[in-house]
Design a protein around this motif. Sequence first.
Motif, mmCIF file in Angstrom:
data_model
loop_
_atom_site.group_PDB
_atom_site.id
_atom_site.type_symbol
_atom_site.label_atom_id
_atom_site.label_comp_id
_atom_site.label_asym_id
_atom_site.label_seq_id
_atom_site.Cartn_x
_atom_site.Cartn_y
_atom_site.Cartn_z
ATOM 1 N N ASP A 107 0.833 -1.208 0.000
ATOM 2 C CA ASP A 107 0.000 0.000 0.000
ATOM 3 C C ASP A 107 0.866 1.255 0.000
ATOM 4 O OD1 ASP A 107 -2.236 -1.560 0.020
ATOM 5 O OD2 ASP A 107 -2.667 -1.303 2.159
ATOM 6 N N ASP A 143 -12.602 1.105 -2.224
ATOM 7 C CA ASP A 143 -11.257 0.517 -2.254
ATOM 8 C C ASP A 143 -11.272 -0.971 -1.897
ATOM 9 O OD1 ASP A 143 -8.649 0.850 -2.925
ATOM 10 O OD2 ASP A 143 -8.158 2.239 -1.318
ATOM 11 N N VAL A 144 -12.186 -1.693 -2.499
ATOM 12 C CA VAL A 144 -12.382 -3.091 -2.132
ATOM 13 C C VAL A 144 -11.165 -3.958 -2.453
ATOM 14 C CG1 VAL A 144 -13.497 -3.754 -4.314
ATOM 15 C CG2 VAL A 144 -14.039 -4.991 -2.203
ATOM 16 N N LYS A 177 -7.944 -3.198 -2.306
ATOM 17 C CA LYS A 177 -6.936 -3.044 -1.260
ATOM 18 C C LYS A 177 -7.383 -3.709 0.036
ATOM 19 C CE LYS A 177 -6.005 0.998 0.738
ATOM 20 N NZ LYS A 177 -5.475 2.369 0.901
ATOM 21 N N LYS A 178 -8.646 -3.546 0.383
ATOM 22 C CA LYS A 178 -9.165 -4.138 1.620
ATOM 23 C C LYS A 178 -9.104 -5.659 1.565
ATOM 24 C CE LYS A 178 -12.208 -0.403 3.230
ATOM 25 N NZ LYS A 178 -11.863 0.669 2.307
ATOM 26 N N ASN A 187 -5.483 -6.862 1.940
ATOM 27 C CA ASN A 187 -5.006 -6.789 3.322
ATOM 28 C C ASN A 187 -5.675 -7.814 4.219
ATOM 29 O OD1 ASN A 187 -3.133 -4.684 2.920
ATOM 30 N ND2 ASN A 187 -4.743 -3.144 3.020
ATOM 31 N N MET A 188 -6.733 -8.459 3.715
ATOM 32 C CA MET A 188 -7.360 -9.576 4.424
ATOM 33 C C MET A 188 -6.730 -10.904 4.005
ATOM 34 S SD MET A 188 -11.321 -8.293 4.035
ATOM 35 C CE MET A 188 -12.034 -9.856 4.515
ATOM 36 N N GLU A 211 -19.585 2.357 4.504
ATOM 37 C CA GLU A 211 -18.427 1.460 4.491
ATOM 38 C C GLU A 211 -18.556 0.335 5.511
ATOM 39 O OE1 GLU A 211 -13.533 1.660 4.635
ATOM 40 O OE2 GLU A 211 -14.718 3.485 4.554
ATOM 41 N N MET A 229 -18.389 -3.495 4.287
ATOM 42 C CA MET A 229 -17.274 -4.369 4.635
ATOM 43 C C MET A 229 -17.722 -5.558 5.474
ATOM 44 S SD MET A 229 -14.766 -3.522 2.956
ATOM 45 C CE MET A 229 -13.785 -4.850 3.658
ATOM 46 N N GLU A 243 -16.531 -9.218 4.497
ATOM 47 C CA GLU A 243 -15.851 -10.089 5.458
ATOM 48 C C GLU A 243 -16.606 -11.393 5.664
ATOM 49 O OE1 GLU A 243 -15.600 -7.502 8.783
ATOM 50 O OE2 GLU A 243 -13.985 -6.268 7.919
#
Length: 373
Positions: free
Chosen positions: A165, A226-227, A229-230, A233-234, A340, A344, A348
């Motif tokens: 990132d 920003d799905v 990137k999210k 990071n998961m 958001e 999210m 998740e």
Amino acid sequence: MKITFPHAGNMYVPIKVLLETIGICYVMPPLCNKRTLEYGSTHSPEFICLPFKIILGDFIHGIQNGADTVLFCGGLGQCRLGYYGDLQTEILKSVGHNVKFICIDLTFMTVKEIVEKIKPLTEGKSLGKIIKAIACAIWTVFRVDKLYRLASYTRCREVVKGYTDNTMKEFHTRVQNAKGYKAIIKEINRAMRTLKTLKIDKKAKPLKVAIVGEFYVALEPSANLDVEKKLGNMGVEVHNTLSVSHWIMEHFIKRNLPVKSKNTPHEAGKEYMRTDDIGGHGLETVGNAVLCGRSGYDGIIHLYPFTCMPEIIAQCTFNEIQNKYGIPIITLILDEMSGEAGYMTRVEAFIDILERKRETSKPVMDKKCGMNV
């Protein structure tokens, strides 16, 4: 003459190359943010789709900073994108901005037609310089998309979280300040070298998730929260089927080659659609979902803006695709009211489902005979 243009993910990078190589003055709006959306939403019809509002916000910012011409990639077919230019022109006039629109439709235009279309911008410029600029811009598209694919690969595998990132954030800062084709390619190469030196977990086996859906919201981080990137990071490896380079290859380069080839997603989508065109990227959404099901992806995330009819039609095929290929699909519908936290939570929960599915599908070792069962 000074032009402005809208953002759509990383598309601003090749547009910078095109304009700077030709030598055209321009105003680049800031990367999309909350203010951009507020500008556009204030002057847009309430139920128009999210891309329209963000793009209009980009135009207003550019015009307020001296632009008198708008460069925009439009489209035809059963999608409101083809009418954006006309409607936005009228909206801008109604708020006191009388600007010229130059709308380029790469889906149906040859290189010669594009050169003719941008003629008002290139007066006094040599034809050779214009063609060189187009070639440099197209090459930049493929290079910057390769960088994004590399970032998707390293983000979910990096040992020290946040390095990918930070590298990409620095890249966007540096490339916005870079001038000209060589300087921009240098920044792309610099970012790629940095990502290749990151320490990654070579034993990691991340979930593989594909993104399908409407072109703009699939590409623009401010539209999809920003799905990519999210998810990265998961610990999820993301494949965005709607990259700019893929679109140019399928809809522009292949179409202008003397030997015609079939559009692979379109051909795959025809298994579930009797028509060749349901508007926008609807048929590609269906086809890409089928291709991802065949290719063993763990799941698919379908993104589209609220009221997008082509994607609503495409969504109707997903039950059959899920049943046939055993691939879970989640649809996320986006507008300026998307929260958001709730968004999210759904993402998740979907990733949890994919992880459980992978665990339950693992072969179990029989203790008596040592065989997988």
